[in-house]
Design an enzyme around this catalytic site. Structure first.
Site, mmCIF file in Angstrom:
data_model
loop_
_atom_site.group_PDB
_atom_site.id
_atom_site.type_symbol
_atom_site.label_atom_id
_atom_site.label_comp_id
_atom_site.label_asym_id
_atom_site.label_seq_id
_atom_site.Cartn_x
_atom_site.Cartn_y
_atom_site.Cartn_z
ATOM 1 N N LYS A 176 4.638 4.550 -6.419
ATOM 2 C CA LYS A 176 4.905 5.487 -7.509
ATOM 3 C C LYS A 176 6.404 5.746 -7.674
ATOM 4 O O LYS A 176 6.884 5.933 -8.800
ATOM 5 C CB LYS A 176 4.147 6.799 -7.276
ATOM 6 C CG LYS A 176 2.628 6.627 -7.231
ATOM 7 C CD LYS A 176 2.092 5.899 -8.461
ATOM 8 C CE LYS A 176 0.582 5.752 -8.437
ATOM 9 N NZ LYS A 176 0.048 5.065 -9.642
ATOM 10 N N ASN A 192 -2.366 2.284 -16.539
ATOM 11 C CA ASN A 192 -3.036 3.396 -15.868
ATOM 12 C C ASN A 192 -3.727 3.003 -14.576
ATOM 13 O O ASN A 192 -3.896 3.840 -13.681
ATOM 14 C CB ASN A 192 -4.055 4.015 -16.835
ATOM 15 C CG ASN A 192 -4.958 5.019 -16.148
ATOM 16 O OD1 ASN A 192 -4.555 6.136 -15.875
ATOM 17 N ND2 ASN A 192 -6.191 4.612 -15.866
ATOM 18 N N ASP A 250 -7.961 -9.348 -14.077
ATOM 19 C CA ASP A 250 -7.289 -9.002 -12.823
ATOM 20 C C ASP A 250 -5.804 -8.845 -13.146
ATOM 21 O O ASP A 250 -5.084 -9.826 -13.292
ATOM 22 C CB ASP A 250 -7.513 -10.104 -11.787
ATOM 23 C CG ASP A 250 -6.720 -9.867 -10.507
ATOM 24 O OD1 ASP A 250 -6.126 -8.769 -10.361
ATOM 25 O OD2 ASP A 250 -6.680 -10.780 -9.657
ATOM 26 N N TYR A 274 1.264 4.344 -1.028
ATOM 27 C CA TYR A 274 0.988 4.852 -2.375
ATOM 28 C C TYR A 274 2.229 5.517 -2.967
ATOM 29 O O TYR A 274 2.608 5.255 -4.120
ATOM 30 C CB TYR A 274 -0.175 5.843 -2.313
ATOM 31 C CG TYR A 274 -0.586 6.421 -3.640
ATOM 32 C CD1 TYR A 274 -1.399 5.707 -4.508
ATOM 33 C CD2 TYR A 274 -0.172 7.701 -4.024
ATOM 34 C CE1 TYR A 274 -1.788 6.242 -5.734
ATOM 35 C CE2 TYR A 274 -0.551 8.241 -5.240
ATOM 36 C CZ TYR A 274 -1.361 7.514 -6.084
ATOM 37 O OH TYR A 274 -1.733 8.039 -7.299
#
Length: 340
Positions: free
Chosen positions: A228, A159, A132, A224
Site C-alpha cells: 500500500k 481495487n 488474472d 500488506y
C-alpha cells in the site's frame, strides 16, 4: 463553520469601531484588559482560519494538476466505460453497483464470477471478464476484449487486493510474491493497458484502493503495508508523468485510503480489530466515496478514517511508536484472505 466565521468577523468589527467608553463592551462583562485579550485571540482565530482555508484551496488546486476549472462537459456518463478489478465481490461489487446507477458501463476483471445480485442489478451494463491481473498477457487480452465490446475505457479502478496475516519470518515466498503482484504490480499492467487511450483522448480517471496501512506498518501485516505504501509512490509518480511527460493534467488520479472495512480481508482478524475499538466501515460507504469522486471529476486523496492518520509520520517518534504498539496485537493469526 461559515456562520461562526461571520459572527466572529462582525464581532471583531464592532469591537474595533465602537469606542471603549460606550456601554457596548460592558455587554461582554469584560474589563478593558480582558477585552484586549479577547480581541487579540479573535484576530488570531480569524488569521488561522484564513490560513487553513487558503491551504485547502491550494491543496485542491494541486490535486487537480494546477487546473483551476475543469470542463465537465467532456464526461457523458452513459457513454463512459469503467474497468474495475476485483469487482465481483466486496468493495468492488459495491463500486460497480454505484457506477451503473449513473449509466456507466462496467467491465469487471476478476478471477471469481459476478455474484447473482450483481448480475441481476447490472442487466446490460456489467460485463465480466475472467482475468488474472498478475499476468500482463491476461490483462492485455482482457483489454482487447473490452475495447472490442465497448470501446476504450475512460475510467480505471484498481481495487483488487489480498492480505496476508503472517509475520515476516512466517510468510512464504509464494505468498509474498502473490501479494505484491496482486496489490501493486498489477497496477502497472492495467495502467499500461488502458492509459494510452486516455492520453490520446486527454480524458480519464485512474483510481486505486490503498489502505490506512499505507501510513503505519503493523506487526503481522508488514507485506500488506508495503504494497500500500508502494501505491502512494505509484500515484505520486503517475501524476507527475501525466503532467510533465504526457502533457495530460486533465486525466484524474485518485488514491483511496479506507480504514478497516467489512470484507473477507478482515474476517480472520476482526476480533483483533474489535480489541482496540477500531471502527469498521461498510463496503457500501467506501464505494460511495469512490464513485462520488469520479462523478465530481476530482483528483486527490480520499482518507476514510481518522484524518490524523495521514500525518502520523510527522508526529514525534515516541508517539508514532506508541500508536504502532497499541495496534500490535490486531493481527495475530496466520491467514491469507482475498478482498474484492
Amino acid at each position: 463553520m461559515i456562520r461562526g466565521l461571520v459572527f466572529a468577523v462582525t464581532l471583531l468589527i464592532l469591537l474595533s469601531i465602537v469606542p471603549s467608553s460606550t456601554p457596548f463592551p460592558n455587554l461582554l462583562s469584560l474589563s478593558e484588559r480582558h477585552l484586549t485579550i479577547f480581541v487579540t485571540v479573535l484576530k488570531w482565530f480569524l488569521a488561522l482560519f484564513v490560513i487553513w482555508k487558503v491551504n485547502s484551496v491550494l491543496s485542491r488546486w494541486a490535486d487537480n494538476g494546477w487546473i483551476w476549472k475543469d470542463d465537465k462537459s467532456a464526461w457523458s456518463w452513459r457513454n463512459e466505460v469503467a474497468v474495475v478489478t476485483g469487482g465481483s465481490k466486496g468493495i468492488g461489487a459495491m463500486v460497480v453497483k454505484r457506477l451503473i446507477s449513473y449509466g456507466i458501463r462496467a467491465a469487471v476483471l476478476d478471477v471469481e464470477p459476478l455474484s447473482e445480485e450483481l448480475q441481476s442489478a447490472g442487466a446490460n451494463l456489467v460485463t465480466f471478464y475472467e482475468c488474472d491481473i498478475t499476468s500482463r498477457v491476461a490483462v492485455h487480452k482482457a483489454g482487447e476484449a473490452i475495447r472490442s465490446d465497448y470501446g476504450s475505457p475512460s475510467i480505471l479502478i484498481n481495487n483488487a487486493g489480498i492480505g496476508n496475516a503472517n509475520s515476516i519470518l512466517d510468510v512464504s515466498p509464494e505468498r509474498l510474491s502473490t501479494i505484491f503482484n496482486v496489490n501493486l504490480i498489477s497496477h502497472w499492467y492495467t495502467v499500461q493497458e488502458f492509459l494510452p487511450d486516455m492520453i490520446a483522448k486527454k480524458k480519464g480517471h485512474i483510481m486505486s484502493t490503498a489502505s490506512m496501512a499505507a501510513f503505519v506498518g503493523l506487526a503481522g501485516m508488514v507485506d500488506y503495508s508495503c504494497t500500500k505504501v508502494g501505491l502512494v509512490a505509484l500515484h505520486e509518480g503517475l501524476k507527475q508523468e501525466l503532467k510533465h511527460r504526457y502533457k495530460c493534467p486533465q486525466i484524474k488520479t485518485t488514491i483511496v485510503y479506507p480504514t478497516w472495512t467489512r470484507t473477507r480481508l478482515i474476517e480472520a482478524i476482526e476480533k483483533g480489530i474489535q480489541s482496540v475499538r477500531a471502527p469498521i466501515m461498510d463496503p457500501g460507504d467506501v464505494a460511495e466515496a469512490m464513485v462520488k469522486q469520479i462523478i465530481d471529476g476530482k483528483s486527490g486523496q480520499i482518507i476514510l478514517g481518522p484524518s490524523i492518520a495521514a500525518s502520523i509520520r510527522a508526529l514525534p517518534a515516541w508517539l508514532q511508536e506508541f500508536i504502532r504498539d497499541y495496534m500490535a496485537h490486531v493481527v495475530t493469526v496466520k491467514a491469507t484472505t482475498a478482498v474484492a
